[in-house]
Design a protein around this motif. Sequence first.
Motif, PDB file in Angstrom:
ATOM      1  N   ILE A   1      41.882  19.253  20.702  1.00 31.56           N
ATOM      2  CA  ILE A   1      42.254  17.633  20.769  1.00 31.56           C
ATOM      3  C   ILE A   1      42.975  17.542  22.007  1.00 31.56           C
ATOM      4  O   ILE A   1      42.812  16.413  22.681  1.00 31.56           O
ATOM      5  CB  ILE A   1      43.528  17.667  19.713  1.00 31.56           C
ATOM      6  N   PHE A   2      43.493  18.485  22.666  1.00 32.78           N
ATOM      7  CA  PHE A   2      44.080  18.559  24.307  1.00 32.78           C
ATOM      8  C   PHE A   2      42.929  18.077  24.969  1.00 32.78           C
ATOM      9  O   PHE A   2      42.994  17.139  26.011  1.00 32.78           O
ATOM     10  CB  PHE A   2      44.493  19.885  24.624  1.00 32.78           C
ATOM     11  N   VAL A   3      41.640  18.810  25.000  1.00 30.35           N
ATOM     12  CA  VAL A   3      40.536  18.404  25.805  1.00 30.35           C
ATOM     13  C   VAL A   3      39.917  17.164  25.542  1.00 30.35           C
ATOM     14  O   VAL A   3      39.520  16.408  26.435  1.00 30.35           O
ATOM     15  CB  VAL A   3      39.699  19.551  25.722  1.00 30.35           C
ATOM     16  N   PHE A   4      39.756  16.840  24.189  1.00 31.52           N
ATOM     17  CA  PHE A   4      39.093  15.580  23.723  1.00 31.52           C
ATOM     18  C   PHE A   4      39.821  14.491  24.346  1.00 31.52           C
ATOM     19  O   PHE A   4      39.521  13.477  24.708  1.00 31.52           O
ATOM     20  CB  PHE A   4      39.052  15.542  22.218  1.00 31.52           C
ATOM     21  N   ILE A   5      41.402  14.342  24.297  1.00 34.81           N
ATOM     22  CA  ILE A   5      42.273  13.537  24.703  1.00 34.81           C
ATOM     23  C   ILE A   5      41.868  13.158  26.126  1.00 34.81           C
ATOM     24  O   ILE A   5      41.827  12.166  26.800  1.00 34.81           O
ATOM     25  CB  ILE A   5      43.740  13.614  24.682  1.00 34.81           C
ATOM     26  N   GLY A   6      41.795  14.311  26.980  1.00 34.73           N
ATOM     27  CA  GLY A   6      41.771  14.274  28.439  1.00 34.73           C
ATOM     28  C   GLY A   6      40.341  13.523  28.616  1.00 34.73           C
ATOM     29  O   GLY A   6      40.237  12.863  29.666  1.00 34.73           O
ATOM     30  N   ASN A   7      39.378  13.972  27.977  1.00 35.04           N
ATOM     31  CA  ASN A   7      37.876  13.300  28.162  1.00 35.04           C
ATOM     32  C   ASN A   7      37.989  11.846  27.965  1.00 35.04           C
ATOM     33  O   ASN A   7      37.377  10.860  28.438  1.00 35.04           O
ATOM     34  CB  ASN A   7      36.863  13.817  27.557  1.00 35.04           C
ATOM     35  N   SER A   8      39.024  11.326  26.692  1.00 31.28           N
ATOM     36  CA  SER A   8      38.846   9.971  26.289  1.00 31.28           C
ATOM     37  C   SER A   8      39.662   9.378  27.320  1.00 31.28           C
ATOM     38  O   SER A   8      39.280   8.113  27.515  1.00 31.28           O
ATOM     39  CB  SER A   8      39.625  10.047  25.027  1.00 31.28           C
ATOM     40  N   ILE A   9      40.968   9.896  27.983  1.00 31.17           N
ATOM     41  CA  ILE A   9      41.497   9.091  28.803  1.00 31.17           C
ATOM     42  C   ILE A   9      40.600   8.578  30.169  1.00 31.17           C
ATOM     43  O   ILE A   9      40.558   7.626  30.621  1.00 31.17           O
ATOM     44  CB  ILE A   9      42.672   9.903  29.352  1.00 31.17           C
TER      45      ILE A   9
ATOM     46  N   ILE B   1      36.367   9.360  14.619  1.00 31.20           N
ATOM     47  CA  ILE B   1      35.277  10.068  13.778  1.00 31.20           C
ATOM     48  C   ILE B   1      34.774  11.248  14.503  1.00 31.20           C
ATOM     49  O   ILE B   1      34.374  12.271  13.887  1.00 31.20           O
ATOM     50  CB  ILE B   1      34.188   9.238  13.385  1.00 31.20           C
ATOM     51  N   LYS B   2      34.532  10.893  15.928  1.00 33.46           N
ATOM     52  CA  LYS B   2      33.976  12.058  16.756  1.00 33.46           C
ATOM     53  C   LYS B   2      34.938  13.143  16.837  1.00 33.46           C
ATOM     54  O   LYS B   2      34.656  14.520  16.846  1.00 33.46           O
ATOM     55  CB  LYS B   2      33.618  11.557  17.921  1.00 33.46           C
ATOM     56  N   LEU B   3      36.266  13.036  16.864  1.00 33.31           N
ATOM     57  CA  LEU B   3      37.159  14.014  16.945  1.00 33.31           C
ATOM     58  C   LEU B   3      37.376  14.762  15.565  1.00 33.31           C
ATOM     59  O   LEU B   3      37.380  15.930  15.858  1.00 33.31           O
ATOM     60  CB  LEU B   3      38.473  13.222  17.200  1.00 33.31           C
ATOM     61  N   ALA B   4      37.084  14.078  14.672  1.00 34.91           N
ATOM     62  CA  ALA B   4      37.115  14.783  13.057  1.00 34.91           C
ATOM     63  C   ALA B   4      35.900  15.612  13.127  1.00 34.91           C
ATOM     64  O   ALA B   4      35.959  17.038  12.660  1.00 34.91           O
ATOM     65  CB  ALA B   4      37.080  13.868  12.130  1.00 34.91           C
ATOM     66  N   VAL B   5      34.676  15.295  13.439  1.00 37.57           N
ATOM     67  CA  VAL B   5      33.559  16.038  13.345  1.00 37.57           C
ATOM     68  C   VAL B   5      33.494  17.356  14.236  1.00 37.57           C
ATOM     69  O   VAL B   5      33.288  18.202  14.023  1.00 37.57           O
ATOM     70  CB  VAL B   5      32.188  15.163  13.707  1.00 37.57           C
ATOM     71  N   LEU B   6      34.061  17.036  15.647  1.00 34.65           N
ATOM     72  CA  LEU B   6      34.270  18.210  16.597  1.00 34.65           C
ATOM     73  C   LEU B   6      35.389  19.103  15.986  1.00 34.65           C
ATOM     74  O   LEU B   6      35.105  20.448  16.047  1.00 34.65           O
ATOM     75  CB  LEU B   6      34.860  17.472  17.866  1.00 34.65           C
ATOM     76  N   LEU B   7      36.443  18.970  15.328  1.00 38.34           N
ATOM     77  CA  LEU B   7      37.307  19.810  15.065  1.00 38.34           C
ATOM     78  C   LEU B   7      36.792  20.593  13.661  1.00 38.34           C
ATOM     79  O   LEU B   7      37.004  21.717  13.789  1.00 38.34           O
ATOM     80  CB  LEU B   7      38.728  18.918  14.346  1.00 38.34           C
ATOM     81  N   LEU B   8      36.204  19.820  12.850  1.00 35.58           N
ATOM     82  CA  LEU B   8      35.393  20.642  11.810  1.00 35.58           C
ATOM     83  C   LEU B   8      34.563  21.657  12.201  1.00 35.58           C
ATOM     84  O   LEU B   8      34.308  22.677  11.914  1.00 35.58           O
ATOM     85  CB  LEU B   8      34.664  19.595  10.911  1.00 35.58           C
ATOM     86  N   ALA B   9      33.583  21.234  13.369  1.00 33.93           N
ATOM     87  CA  ALA B   9      32.517  22.010  13.836  1.00 33.93           C
ATOM     88  C   ALA B   9      33.198  23.365  14.618  1.00 33.93           C
ATOM     89  O   ALA B   9      32.730  24.529  14.503  1.00 33.93           O
ATOM     90  CB  ALA B   9      31.656  21.451  14.774  1.00 33.93           C
ATOM     91  N   VAL B  10      34.166  23.007  15.326  1.00 39.06           N
ATOM     92  CA  VAL B  10      34.785  24.089  16.136  1.00 39.06           C
ATOM     93  C   VAL B  10      35.619  25.055  15.245  1.00 39.06           C
ATOM     94  O   VAL B  10      35.507  26.375  15.339  1.00 39.06           O
ATOM     95  CB  VAL B  10      35.924  23.545  17.367  1.00 39.06           C
ATOM     96  N   SER B  11      36.271  24.549  14.097  1.00 41.00           N
ATOM     97  CA  SER B  11      36.951  25.363  13.181  1.00 41.00           C
ATOM     98  C   SER B  11      35.994  26.279  12.310  1.00 41.00           C
ATOM     99  O   SER B  11      36.311  27.507  12.208  1.00 41.00           O
ATOM    100  CB  SER B  11      37.781  24.497  12.078  1.00 41.00           C
TER     101      SER B  11
END
Length: 329
Positions: A304-312, A15-25
Amino acid sequence: MRFKKAIRYIIGKLIKLAVLLLAVSILSFILVSNSPVDPIQSYIGADMTRVSPEQRQSIAEYWGLHEPPVQRFLHWGKNLLQGDMGTSLIYRSPVSSIIAERFVASLALMSLAWVLSGLFGFLLGIIAGMKEGTWIDKIIKGYCFTLASTPAFWLGLVLLILFSVWLGWLPIGLSTPAGILADEVSLLERIRHLILPVLTLSIVGVPHIALHTRQKLIEVLNSEYVRFAKAKGELGFTLLWNHGLRNISLPAISVHFASFGELFGGAVLAEQVFSYPGLGQAVVQAGLSGDVPLLLGIVLCSTIFVFIGNSIADILYKAIDPRMRRGDL
């Protein structure tokens, strides 16, 4: 119970990723739409003076540039949900194929730089922390402070002049030799073209890891339980292994995985300096040409790349230190 917590954790992250992608777009689209760059002129190029107003209008209608910005964004979002990222204006190819092709090149560059900067940064931080106040510590700190304020493109130019122009040891740029088909390029040649860009990103990425590791190690060595261990006779590497590594690895992991954004930003500059055909070079060309589909596609992928890094980093942090879990997993 643990499985349900893991599911809730994953859903929350999505959900956080979806909101982030929408805002960035939305933000990226607004910035590009208000840019002074004329995408039609970039599309036509030098023959702009030979194009009539009718032809210009036809081109705008073909690419949907005549529509209002809100309608264009909604049309792009609808196609994206259907798996279509659009067509690039400057490359005349599907955005997904361009990103897939260039992501492989950028991934090789960033992965090598990320691993090397982490290893050398962690090692230098340990040495500086163990030798606090000595000339070794001062040299390492000076090196880190100097590089932390050094732009990646400037360092890349210096390395390019030194190793390619003056010494002639390494190629000037590109990912393969010019005039040779990609299938005919050997692995050794590809590695030679990677050395300077990787070296640039690695050197720039070392200071943050080294300084954080040094500071944490100093705090650990000045703690009460380490003083007690010293009183029992533990010194040097034994002390570091038994009491230091576990504690200093936490900030190192967090900082290193959180540096994915800085890594991508540095890759953009390094790819420009060395004419390396990766995502960084493509995003610069898309921005300068007003290529909205390609620019938004790369922005989403980099997010998505940066979000995955932070999640890991978050997951590893909790795995290493149970005190950080707080019932999340």
